[in-house]
Design a protein around this motif. Structure first.
Motif, PDB file in Angstrom:
ATOM      1  N   THR A 171       0.777  -1.335   0.234  1.00 47.24           N
ATOM      2  CA  THR A 171       0.215  -0.368  -0.242  1.00 47.24           C
ATOM      3  C   THR A 171       1.257   1.853  -0.050  1.00 47.24           C
ATOM      4  O   THR A 171       2.338   1.103   0.324  1.00 47.24           O
ATOM      5  N   ALA A 172      -0.365   2.306  -0.460  1.00 43.88           N
ATOM      6  CA  ALA A 172       0.980   3.418  -0.009  1.00 43.88           C
ATOM      7  C   ALA A 172      -0.289   4.829  -0.469  1.00 43.88           C
ATOM      8  O   ALA A 172      -1.195   4.731   0.346  1.00 43.88           O
ATOM      9  N   LEU A 195       4.317   9.161  -1.098  1.00 44.34           N
ATOM     10  CA  LEU A 195       4.672   9.560   0.506  1.00 44.34           C
ATOM     11  C   LEU A 195       5.540   8.750   0.741  1.00 44.34           C
ATOM     12  O   LEU A 195       6.907   8.806   1.868  1.00 44.34           O
ATOM     13  N   LEU A 196       5.636   7.362   0.247  1.00 41.97           N
ATOM     14  CA  LEU A 196       4.980   6.265   1.407  1.00 41.97           C
ATOM     15  C   LEU A 196       4.464   5.414   0.885  1.00 41.97           C
ATOM     16  O   LEU A 196       4.360   4.920   0.146  1.00 41.97           O
ATOM     17  N   PHE A 197       5.474   3.955   1.121  1.00 48.40           N
ATOM     18  CA  PHE A 197       5.693   2.643   0.598  1.00 48.40           C
ATOM     19  C   PHE A 197       5.541   1.646   2.170  1.00 48.40           C
ATOM     20  O   PHE A 197       6.306   1.909   2.793  1.00 48.40           O
ATOM     21  N   THR A 198       4.327   0.720   2.274  1.00 48.03           N
ATOM     22  CA  THR A 198       4.357   0.151   2.913  1.00 48.03           C
ATOM     23  C   THR A 198       3.903  -1.314   2.361  1.00 48.03           C
ATOM     24  O   THR A 198       2.892  -1.634   2.126  1.00 48.03           O
ATOM     25  N   TRP A 199       4.559  -2.502   2.788  1.00 49.56           N
ATOM     26  CA  TRP A 199       4.832  -3.304   2.211  1.00 49.56           C
ATOM     27  C   TRP A 199       4.584  -4.979   3.069  1.00 49.56           C
ATOM     28  O   TRP A 199       5.935  -4.441   3.545  1.00 49.56           O
ATOM     29  N   ALA A 208      -2.265  -5.725  -3.993  1.00 50.98           N
ATOM     30  CA  ALA A 208      -3.056  -4.036  -3.021  1.00 50.98           C
ATOM     31  C   ALA A 208      -4.589  -4.169  -3.355  1.00 50.98           C
ATOM     32  O   ALA A 208      -5.430  -3.986  -4.559  1.00 50.98           O
ATOM     33  N   ILE A 209      -5.140  -3.357  -2.037  1.00 63.30           N
ATOM     34  CA  ILE A 209      -6.645  -2.399  -1.790  1.00 63.30           C
ATOM     35  C   ILE A 209      -6.982  -1.933  -3.528  1.00 63.30           C
ATOM     36  O   ILE A 209      -7.952  -1.970  -4.026  1.00 63.30           O
ATOM     37  N   GLN A 210      -5.876  -0.775  -3.686  1.00 67.02           N
ATOM     38  CA  GLN A 210      -6.550   0.048  -4.745  1.00 67.02           C
ATOM     39  C   GLN A 210      -5.547  -0.061  -5.614  1.00 67.02           C
ATOM     40  O   GLN A 210      -4.463   0.666  -5.887  1.00 67.02           O
ATOM     41  N   PRO A 211      -5.543  -1.402  -6.477  1.00 67.94           N
ATOM     42  CA  PRO A 211      -4.300  -1.010  -7.541  1.00 67.94           C
ATOM     43  C   PRO A 211      -4.118  -0.661  -8.763  1.00 67.94           C
ATOM     44  O   PRO A 211      -2.802  -0.151  -8.874  1.00 67.94           O
ATOM     45  N   ASP A 212      -4.880   0.410  -8.999  1.00 66.74           N
ATOM     46  CA  ASP A 212      -4.414   1.406 -10.130  1.00 66.74           C
ATOM     47  C   ASP A 212      -3.594   2.763  -9.556  1.00 66.74           C
ATOM     48  O   ASP A 212      -3.133   2.977 -10.414  1.00 66.74           O
ATOM     49  N   GLU A 213      -4.446   2.970  -7.773  1.00 67.72           N
ATOM     50  CA  GLU A 213      -3.248   3.617  -7.637  1.00 67.72           C
ATOM     51  C   GLU A 213      -2.067   3.487  -7.280  1.00 67.72           C
ATOM     52  O   GLU A 213      -1.210   4.448  -7.698  1.00 67.72           O
ATOM     53  N   LEU A 214      -1.757   2.130  -7.135  1.00 69.13           N
ATOM     54  CA  LEU A 214      -0.582   2.262  -6.478  1.00 69.13           C
ATOM     55  C   LEU A 214       0.265   1.587  -7.807  1.00 69.13           C
ATOM     56  O   LEU A 214       1.381   1.660  -7.584  1.00 69.13           O
ATOM     57  N   LEU A 239       1.899   5.018  -8.404  1.00 66.84           N
ATOM     58  CA  LEU A 239       2.687   5.531  -7.915  1.00 66.84           C
ATOM     59  C   LEU A 239       4.156   4.709  -7.964  1.00 66.84           C
ATOM     60  O   LEU A 239       5.418   5.127  -7.922  1.00 66.84           O
ATOM     61  N   VAL A 240       3.792   2.946  -7.617  1.00 66.03           N
ATOM     62  CA  VAL A 240       5.391   2.510  -8.505  1.00 66.03           C
ATOM     63  C   VAL A 240       5.529   2.754  -9.895  1.00 66.03           C
ATOM     64  O   VAL A 240       6.834   3.114 -10.205  1.00 66.03           O
ATOM     65  N   GLU A 241       4.803   3.166 -10.361  1.00 61.19           N
ATOM     66  CA  GLU A 241       5.510   3.564 -12.556  1.00 61.19           C
ATOM     67  C   GLU A 241       6.178   4.588 -11.917  1.00 61.19           C
ATOM     68  O   GLU A 241       6.936   4.869 -12.008  1.00 61.19           O
TER      69      GLU A 241
END
Length: 171
Positions: A9-10, A22-26, A87-93, A96-98
Motif C-alpha cells: 500500500t502507499a 510519499l510512503l510505501f508499506t509492504w 494492493a487494495i487500490q491497484p490502479d492508484e498503487l 505510484l510504483v510506475e
C-alpha cells in the motif's frame, strides 16, 4: 512451502490527483511489514505538491527521514522474487510504483494486482471477512501498516498463508 505473497500500500501526494508516493508499506515473504518514506524526485515537485494527507506526512519529513527512489528500488529488487504484488487500490498503487521506477528511467519489474481478486481466487470474500470481524473502519482507510497487518492476519486465519515461525529470543 511457497513464499508468501507481497501485500503493498502507499500514501500518495494527493488524495484527488495522486502522482507520486510519499510512503510505501509492504509485507515481506516472511510476513514482516516494512515501511519507508519517499524523498520526492525533483521532477515530481515541478508538476505536483505534497498535499495534506491522512498520515500527516509533510515535505520536511520526507527529506529528513525518507529514502530516494533508487534505494527503494534496490530493496524491492533484492526482496521481491515475484512478478506480482497485491494492493487494495491497484490502479492508484500502479501509478505510484510506475512513478518510482520512472524517476530512475526504469520500467516496473512487477505488476500490481487486486488484493480482492487474490482472496477471491482462494475462495474468500475479503469484504465479507473484514465485516465479519466487526471492524467499523473500511480496510482502505486504515493506516498503511495496520492495513497490511490486517491482510496478513485474515489470510493466515483462513489458512491461505502460513506465516513462518519466529525463533524465540531468550536473554
Amino acid at each position: 512451502m511457497a513464499s508468501l505473497p507481497i501485500f503493498i500500500t502507499a500514501v500518495a501526494n494527493s488524495a484527488d490527483e495522486p502522482s507520486f508516493p510519499l510512503l510505501f508499506t509492504w509485507s515481506t515473504h516472511d510476513a514482516e511489514i516494512k515501511e519507508v518514506l519517499v524523498i520526492p524526485d525533483d521532477d515530481w515537485l515541478h508538476s505536483a505538491t505534497v498535499e495534506k494527507n491522512i498520515q500527516d506526512i509533510n515535505e520536511t519529513q520526507l527529506y529528513e527521514f525518507g529514502y530516494e527512489a533508487g534505494d527503494i528500488l534496490a530493496e524491492w529488487t533484492s526482496e521481491f522474487d515475484t512478478d506480482a504484488v497485491y494492493a487494495i487500490q491497484p490502479d492508484e498503487l500502479s501509478l505510484l510504483v510506475e512513478a518510482t521506477f520512472d524517476s530512475k528511467g526504469l520500467e516496473p519489474t512487477f505488476e500490481v494486482l487486486n488484493i480482492f481478486d487474490w482472496f477471491e481466487e482462494r475462495g474468500l470474500d475479503l469484504h465479507n471477512e473484514w465485516a465479519s470481524h466487526g471492524n467499523p473502519t473500511p480496510l482502505e482507510l486504515l493506516p498503511p501498516d495496520e492495513q497490511i497487518a490486517s491482510l496478513l492476519q485474515i489470510a493466515s486465519e483462513n489458512g491461505l498463508i502460513e506465516a513462518p515461525e519466529r525463533e524465540e529470543d531468550y536473554d
